[in-house]
Design an enzyme around this catalytic site. Sequence first.
Site, PDB file in Angstrom:
ATOM      1  N   GLY A   1       0.198  39.216  75.971  1.00 13.56           N
ATOM      2  CA  GLY A   1      -0.402  39.326  74.642  1.00 13.56           C
ATOM      3  C   GLY A   1       0.542  40.015  73.665  1.00 13.56           C
ATOM      4  CG  ASP A   2      -0.452  42.688  71.647  1.00 14.03           C
ATOM      5  OD1 ASP A   2      -1.345  42.160  70.961  1.00 14.03           O
ATOM      6  OD2 ASP A   2      -0.662  43.633  72.428  1.00 14.03           O
TER       7      ASP A   2
ATOM      8  N   GLY B   1       3.265  37.861  69.083  1.00 13.21           N
ATOM      9  CA  GLY B   1       3.498  37.449  67.692  1.00 13.21           C
ATOM     10  C   GLY B   1       2.867  36.084  67.428  1.00 13.21           C
ATOM     11  CE  LYS B   2      -1.716  35.652  71.267  1.00  8.03           C
ATOM     12  NZ  LYS B   2      -1.046  36.854  71.792  1.00  8.03           N
TER      13      LYS B   2
ATOM     14  N   GLY C   1      -5.775  40.862  68.434  1.00  5.78           N
ATOM     15  CA  GLY C   1      -5.326  41.461  67.174  1.00  5.78           C
ATOM     16  C   GLY C   1      -4.089  40.702  66.771  1.00  5.78           C
ATOM     17  CG  HIS C   2      -3.882  36.975  66.750  1.00  7.70           C
ATOM     18  ND1 HIS C   2      -4.311  35.699  66.990  1.00  7.70           N
ATOM     19  CD2 HIS C   2      -3.839  37.584  67.961  1.00  7.70           C
ATOM     20  CE1 HIS C   2      -4.531  35.541  68.283  1.00  7.70           C
ATOM     21  NE2 HIS C   2      -4.261  36.675  68.893  1.00  7.70           N
TER      22      HIS C   2
ATOM     23  CD  GLN D   1      -7.461  37.680  74.524  1.00  7.01           C
ATOM     24  OE1 GLN D   1      -8.075  36.643  74.715  1.00  7.01           O
ATOM     25  NE2 GLN D   1      -7.666  38.418  73.456  1.00  7.01           N
TER      26      GLN D   1
ATOM     27  NE  ARG E   1      -5.660  49.992  74.588  1.00  6.95           N
ATOM     28  CZ  ARG E   1      -6.142  49.188  75.540  1.00  6.95           C
ATOM     29  NH1 ARG E   1      -6.377  49.668  76.745  1.00  6.95           N
ATOM     30  NH2 ARG E   1      -6.375  47.924  75.303  1.00  6.95           N
TER      31      ARG E   1
ATOM     32  CB  VAL F   1      15.109  37.553  63.029  1.00  2.33           C
ATOM     33  CG1 VAL F   1      15.805  36.738  64.102  1.00  2.33           C
ATOM     34  CG2 VAL F   1      15.065  36.777  61.706  1.00  2.33           C
TER      35      VAL F   1
HETATM   36  P1  GDP Z   1      -0.248  38.626  68.536  1.00  2.00           P
HETATM   37  O1  GDP Z   1      -1.423  39.323  69.099  1.00  2.00           O
HETATM   38  O2  GDP Z   1       0.453  37.769  69.547  1.00  2.00           O
HETATM   39  O3  GDP Z   1      -0.554  37.874  67.279  1.00  2.00           O
HETATM   40  O4  GDP Z   1       0.804  39.773  68.153  1.00  2.00           O
HETATM   41  P2  GDP Z   1       0.462  41.156  67.389  1.00  2.00           P
HETATM   42  O5  GDP Z   1       0.215  40.875  65.970  1.00  2.00           O
HETATM   43  O6  GDP Z   1      -0.561  41.924  68.135  1.00  2.00           O
HETATM   44  O7  GDP Z   1       1.812  41.943  67.615  1.00  2.00           O
HETATM   45  C1  GDP Z   1       3.026  41.454  67.166  1.00  2.00           C
HETATM   46  C2  GDP Z   1       3.633  42.486  66.204  1.00  2.00           C
HETATM   47  O8  GDP Z   1       5.009  42.189  66.003  1.00  2.00           O
HETATM   48  C3  GDP Z   1       3.023  42.467  64.830  1.00  2.00           C
HETATM   49  O9  GDP Z   1       3.041  43.771  64.317  1.00  2.00           O
HETATM   50  C4  GDP Z   1       3.930  41.559  64.028  1.00  2.00           C
HETATM   51  O10 GDP Z   1       3.950  41.851  62.625  1.00  2.00           O
HETATM   52  C5  GDP Z   1       5.267  41.898  64.641  1.00  2.00           C
HETATM   53  N1  GDP Z   1       6.237  40.813  64.673  1.00  2.00           N
HETATM   54  C6  GDP Z   1       6.043  39.482  64.862  1.00  2.00           C
HETATM   55  N2  GDP Z   1       7.219  38.812  64.911  1.00  2.00           N
HETATM   56  C7  GDP Z   1       8.177  39.766  64.742  1.00  2.00           C
HETATM   57  C8  GDP Z   1       9.589  39.712  64.724  1.00  2.00           C
HETATM   58  O11 GDP Z   1      10.225  38.693  64.892  1.00  2.00           O
HETATM   59  N3  GDP Z   1      10.253  40.906  64.543  1.00  2.00           N
HETATM   60  C9  GDP Z   1       9.600  42.092  64.372  1.00  2.00           C
HETATM   61  N4  GDP Z   1      10.319  43.184  64.212  1.00  2.00           N
HETATM   62  N5  GDP Z   1       8.262  42.159  64.404  1.00  2.00           N
HETATM   63  C10 GDP Z   1       7.562  41.021  64.586  1.00  2.00           C
HETATM   64  P1  IMO Z   2      -3.800  39.388  71.497  1.00  2.00           P
HETATM   65  O1  IMO Z   2      -4.532  38.111  71.177  1.00  2.00           O
HETATM   66  C1  IMO Z   2      -2.868  42.449  74.452  1.00  2.00           C
HETATM   67  C2  IMO Z   2      -5.944  43.276  77.470  1.00  2.00           C
HETATM   68  C3  IMO Z   2      -6.619  44.635  77.419  1.00  2.00           C
HETATM   69  C4  IMO Z   2      -6.903  44.837  78.902  1.00  2.00           C
HETATM   70  C5  IMO Z   2      -7.277  43.424  79.367  1.00  2.00           C
HETATM   71  C6  IMO Z   2      -8.775  43.158  79.423  1.00  2.00           C
HETATM   72  O2  IMO Z   2      -3.669  40.317  70.363  1.00  2.00           O
HETATM   73  O3  IMO Z   2      -2.525  39.089  72.204  1.00  2.00           O
HETATM   74  P2  IMO Z   2     -10.613  42.744  77.557  1.00  2.00           P
HETATM   75  O4  IMO Z   2     -11.097  43.636  76.452  1.00  2.00           O
HETATM   76  O5  IMO Z   2     -10.077  41.455  77.108  1.00  2.00           O
HETATM   77  O6  IMO Z   2     -11.629  42.604  78.664  1.00  2.00           O
HETATM   78  O7  IMO Z   2      -9.392  43.572  78.218  1.00  2.00           O
HETATM   79  O8  IMO Z   2      -6.680  42.537  78.433  1.00  2.00           O
HETATM   80  N1  IMO Z   2      -5.990  42.519  76.199  1.00  2.00           N
HETATM   81  C7  IMO Z   2      -4.944  42.344  75.386  1.00  2.00           C
HETATM   82  N2  IMO Z   2      -3.693  42.837  75.445  1.00  2.00           N
HETATM   83  N3  IMO Z   2      -3.210  41.603  73.462  1.00  2.00           N
HETATM   84  C8  IMO Z   2      -4.445  41.079  73.410  1.00  2.00           C
HETATM   85  O9  IMO Z   2      -4.807  40.129  72.523  1.00  2.00           O
HETATM   86  C9  IMO Z   2      -5.395  41.471  74.372  1.00  2.00           C
HETATM   87  N4  IMO Z   2      -6.706  41.189  74.585  1.00  2.00           N
HETATM   88  C10 IMO Z   2      -7.043  41.806  75.705  1.00  2.00           C
HETATM   89  O10 IMO Z   2      -5.746  45.617  76.920  1.00  2.00           O
HETATM   90  O11 IMO Z   2      -5.725  45.196  79.579  1.00  2.00           O
HETATM   91 MG    MG Z   3      -2.166  41.247  69.329  1.00  2.00          MG
END
Ligand code: GDP
Ligand code: IMO
Ligand code: MG
Length: 437
Positions: free
Chosen positions: A22-23, A25-26, A50-51, A232, A311, A422
Amino acid sequence: MLCDDFKLRRMPAYTVVGTQWGDEGKGKVIDVLAPQADYIVRFQGGNNAGHTVVAKGEKFVLHLLPSGILHPNAQCIIGPGVVLDPKVLIEELEALTAKGICGKNLWISDRAHLIMPYHIKLDEAKEKKRQKKIGTTRRGIGPCYEDKVSRCGIRVADWIDEARFSKLLRENLGEKNSLLERVYAESPLDFDEIHAEYRVYAAELKHRVIDSVKVLNGAIRSGKTVLFEGAQALMLDIDYGTYPYVTASSPSTGGVSVGTGVPPGLLDRQVGVMKAYCTRVGEGPFVTELMNSTAEVIRKRGGEFGATTGRPRRCGWLDLIAAKYACAINGITDIALTKLDVLSGFDTLKVCVGYQIHGTPCDTVPANIEDLYRAVPIYEELPGWSQDIATITRYEALPESCKAYLQFIETFTETPIAMVSVGVDRSQNIIRTKDLK
Ligand code: GDP
Ligand code: IMO
Ligand code: MG
């Protein structure tokens, strides 16, 4: 080598999924593709996601709303496989309205399941009681999917039918309150309070409810472009992730058909979003995790703090065993590699090319969680680069060692990289723009 096209035009249905924990950068990748899409659809998960989208310097964090909501021309759908907390949705819509985005393009599937207050309370109570915690987001996601599978869940179609909602709520609450009181020593919840609250939410959101199965299948067949937005990621997938340290849904591309009612044969390209290194929030094995100052540097430079819970994210080197596993299961056709800028300034970079488990080499992700905890990473060390690459928009302009890093990933995963991100802004990308229409 970057592959030739990253345009939605030629193929009607694209899927964007996470390939790590997860996270990745989707949200950003969806935002980049969104102007070319007619529909953007969430197919699983809920507000555990959290996107983040950064547009013209303004930051938006979307939990339940598809990231395409910022593009008024795209119709956004919360699909059948999503679990929906109506309170959160209303709050998100209000927050967007305050920023001048009307959200009129949002639709909700009548088949999505509702997150109820007892799901949230049970998520917290279960987590508190667990010896080995999962580290859930405590948003009620797991308990809501549990009810869906045990066939007592409340769907959107039930919620907007007042008599049916009252009956289902009464039945469920009786059972949940005894669980809360007897098993978890928690106080019970009140029927009238929940009922009244959810009637208000229904009145507010009812006009957005649609038969999304019909709408989407019709749209794809009539040549519209649809973008499926995963939440995720594969390593958190209920079947293929690091079970039991996973979420309760199927964030893999396989989840798209199940979560939308669009048949697999209509799904063309599968974009796998991959961070240039790895992070994980919550508990569970993480073979390449770093517990030293390098992790601190990555966390600080990458802003690695949860978009949903705040976190600090655990950080480590890129795990290519997990990446290859994710590409294979998802059938990834294009990698969108993100956060490459964060790796600038390291003399060398490590990438994990194998695991050593009980002294035996292993080239895939084992099912046995204890084996995964014991796995020792086998690293390949690659040269780093010192330049800041955040303003580079052409592949050719990247430092040679940076290109070598990308090529190593492509060769190992046997998957082309179509886009390199980037920086946080929607403009900070390297995309091959050769137009193949
Ligand atoms: P998602 O859950 O996959 O949509 O990703 P999140 O938004 O939770 O986390 C990705 C984080 O990285 C966010 O704060 C974005 O603004 C940041 N981000 C995305 N692409 C890039 C990148 O290429 N470089 C940097 N430095 N940050 C990025
Ligand atoms: P995005 O879409 C990162 C993790 C939680 C925990 C596990 C189970 O932003 O990538 P849950 O509440 O789903 O039952 O928790 O999954 N988790 C994530 N980690 N990015 C997420 O979403 C997540 N959604 C759930 O931290 O380990
Ligand atoms: Mg996220």
